[in-house]
Scaffold this motif. Structure first.
Motif, PDB file in Angstrom:
ATOM      1  N   MET A   1      11.896 -16.834   4.231  1.00 58.02           N
ATOM      2  CA  MET A   1      11.044 -17.554   3.313  1.00 58.02           C
ATOM      3  C   MET A   1       9.829 -16.709   2.916  1.00 58.02           C
ATOM      4  N   VAL A   2       9.311 -15.980   3.904  1.00 65.63           N
ATOM      5  CA  VAL A   2       8.177 -15.120   3.619  1.00 65.63           C
ATOM      6  C   VAL A   2       8.605 -13.948   2.730  1.00 65.63           C
ATOM      7  N   LEU A   3       9.800 -13.444   2.951  1.00 63.97           N
ATOM      8  CA  LEU A   3      10.305 -12.366   2.100  1.00 63.97           C
ATOM      9  C   LEU A   3      10.453 -12.828   0.649  1.00 63.97           C
ATOM     10  N   PHE A   4      10.873 -14.061   0.451  1.00 62.70           N
ATOM     11  CA  PHE A   4      10.960 -14.636  -0.890  1.00 62.70           C
ATOM     12  C   PHE A   4       9.574 -14.728  -1.524  1.00 62.70           C
ATOM     13  N   ALA A   5       8.570 -15.096  -0.732  1.00 65.53           N
ATOM     14  CA  ALA A   5       7.200 -15.166  -1.252  1.00 65.53           C
ATOM     15  C   ALA A   5       6.673 -13.782  -1.614  1.00 65.53           C
ATOM     16  N   ILE A   6       7.021 -12.774  -0.809  1.00 61.14           N
ATOM     17  CA  ILE A   6       6.595 -11.403  -1.121  1.00 61.14           C
ATOM     18  C   ILE A   6       7.242 -10.935  -2.421  1.00 61.14           C
ATOM     19  N   LEU A   7       8.498 -11.267  -2.623  1.00 62.41           N
ATOM     20  CA  LEU A   7       9.183 -10.922  -3.875  1.00 62.41           C
ATOM     21  C   LEU A   7       8.531 -11.626  -5.067  1.00 62.41           C
ATOM     22  N   LEU A   8       8.140 -12.877  -4.894  1.00 59.91           N
ATOM     23  CA  LEU A   8       7.456 -13.603  -5.966  1.00 59.91           C
ATOM     24  C   LEU A   8       6.112 -12.972  -6.300  1.00 59.91           C
ATOM     25  N   VAL A   9       5.388 -12.529  -5.283  1.00 62.55           N
ATOM     26  CA  VAL A   9       4.103 -11.857  -5.516  1.00 62.55           C
ATOM     27  C   VAL A   9       4.326 -10.569  -6.293  1.00 62.55           C
ATOM     28  N   PHE A  10       5.358  -9.821  -5.914  1.00 65.11           N
ATOM     29  CA  PHE A  10       5.659  -8.566  -6.604  1.00 65.11           C
ATOM     30  C   PHE A  10       5.982  -8.804  -8.075  1.00 65.11           C
ATOM     31  N   VAL A  11       6.869  -9.739  -8.346  1.00 61.95           N
ATOM     32  CA  VAL A  11       7.279 -10.000  -9.732  1.00 61.95           C
ATOM     33  C   VAL A  11       6.129 -10.595 -10.540  1.00 61.95           C
ATOM     34  N   GLY A  12       5.364 -11.493  -9.931  1.00 59.45           N
ATOM     35  CA  GLY A  12       4.240 -12.107 -10.636  1.00 59.45           C
ATOM     36  C   GLY A  12       3.156 -11.106 -10.981  1.00 59.45           C
ATOM     37  N   PHE A  13       2.812 -10.242 -10.028  1.00 63.31           N
ATOM     38  CA  PHE A  13       1.784  -9.243 -10.329  1.00 63.31           C
ATOM     39  C   PHE A  13       2.288  -8.208 -11.317  1.00 63.31           C
ATOM     40  N   TYR A  14       3.567  -7.830 -11.223  1.00 60.72           N
ATOM     41  CA  TYR A  14       4.108  -6.862 -12.177  1.00 60.72           C
ATOM     42  C   TYR A  14       4.108  -7.436 -13.594  1.00 60.72           C
ATOM     43  N   VAL A  73      -3.412 -10.758   1.598  1.00 59.28           N
ATOM     44  CA  VAL A  73      -3.079  -9.420   2.103  1.00 59.28           C
ATOM     45  C   VAL A  73      -1.855  -8.865   1.376  1.00 59.28           C
ATOM     46  N   CYS A  74      -0.863  -9.697   1.170  1.00 57.33           N
ATOM     47  CA  CYS A  74       0.343  -9.275   0.454  1.00 57.33           C
ATOM     48  C   CYS A  74       0.017  -8.913  -0.997  1.00 57.33           C
ATOM     49  N   LEU A  75      -0.805  -9.722  -1.634  1.00 57.93           N
ATOM     50  CA  LEU A  75      -1.188  -9.443  -3.018  1.00 57.93           C
ATOM     51  C   LEU A  75      -1.968  -8.133  -3.119  1.00 57.93           C
ATOM     52  N   MET A  76      -2.904  -7.902  -2.214  1.00 59.13           N
ATOM     53  CA  MET A  76      -3.677  -6.657  -2.256  1.00 59.13           C
ATOM     54  C   MET A  76      -2.792  -5.442  -2.003  1.00 59.13           C
ATOM     55  N   THR A  77      -1.864  -5.567  -1.060  1.00 58.43           N
ATOM     56  CA  THR A  77      -0.996  -4.439  -0.735  1.00 58.43           C
ATOM     57  C   THR A  77      -0.055  -4.113  -1.889  1.00 58.43           C
ATOM     58  N   LEU A  78       0.612  -5.122  -2.418  1.00 52.74           N
ATOM     59  CA  LEU A  78       1.554  -4.874  -3.522  1.00 52.74           C
ATOM     60  C   LEU A  78       0.846  -4.451  -4.797  1.00 52.74           C
ATOM     61  N   ALA A  79      -0.334  -5.014  -5.049  1.00 52.55           N
ATOM     62  CA  ALA A  79      -1.078  -4.624  -6.255  1.00 52.55           C
ATOM     63  C   ALA A  79      -1.500  -3.172  -6.171  1.00 52.55           C
ATOM     64  N   SER A  80      -1.990  -2.736  -5.018  1.00 54.32           N
ATOM     65  CA  SER A  80      -2.402  -1.341  -4.906  1.00 54.32           C
ATOM     66  C   SER A  80      -1.196  -0.402  -5.007  1.00 54.32           C
ATOM     67  N   LEU A  81      -0.057  -0.798  -4.435  1.00 55.70           N
ATOM     68  CA  LEU A  81       1.135   0.037  -4.552  1.00 55.70           C
ATOM     69  C   LEU A  81       1.628   0.133  -5.989  1.00 55.70           C
ATOM     70  N   LEU A  82       1.622  -0.982  -6.693  1.00 54.52           N
ATOM     71  CA  LEU A  82       2.077  -0.956  -8.090  1.00 54.52           C
ATOM     72  C   LEU A  82       1.146  -0.131  -8.961  1.00 54.52           C
ATOM     73  N   VAL A  83      -0.151  -0.274  -8.756  1.00 53.35           N
ATOM     74  CA  VAL A  83      -1.113   0.470  -9.570  1.00 53.35           C
ATOM     75  C   VAL A  83      -0.998   1.967  -9.297  1.00 53.35           C
ATOM     76  N   LEU A  84      -0.656   2.334  -8.070  1.00 49.72           N
ATOM     77  CA  LEU A  84      -0.509   3.753  -7.750  1.00 49.72           C
ATOM     78  C   LEU A  84       0.836   4.332  -8.175  1.00 49.72           C
ATOM     79  N   LEU A  85       1.918   3.573  -8.027  1.00 48.46           N
ATOM     80  CA  LEU A  85       3.250   4.139  -8.220  1.00 48.46           C
ATOM     81  C   LEU A  85       3.771   4.061  -9.653  1.00 48.46           C
TER      82      LEU A  85
END
Length: 93
Positions: A1-14, A73-85
């Protein structure tokens, strides 16, 4: 369930990141071409809805305090990775 939420954060921020004015120059990959067939305002609304849904999944799975903290924490981590990569073109098919 948490993995699904992490995927949603990734897609939403992207979705929100790809509709910004600085990102408009770079619409080369297949995700951006499919994403920009629609209205930018609709994509922004979908991105915000996905982030809200992800935070609600975190809260349901982990509780109020830990869910909100984990979501941030998940949003900050994925946002920084997306902005860098993304400018380095390291995210491909």
């Amino acid at each position: 369930m948490v993995l699904f939420a992490i995927l949603l954060v990734f897609v939403g921020f992207y979705a929100l990141y790809s509709t910004s004015d600085k990102m408009r120059i770079r619409k080369k990959n297949f995700i951006d071409k499919g994403l920009f067939k629609h209205n930018n305002q609709l994509v922004k609304i979908c991105g915000v809805v996905l982030l809200i849904l992800a935070f609600s999944v975190f809260v349901i799975a982990l509780g109020w305090a830990v869910g909100i903290f984990s979501g941030l924490v998940c949003l900050m981590t994925l946002a920084s990775l997306l902005v860098l990569l993304i400018p380095l073109n390291l995210l491909k098919k």
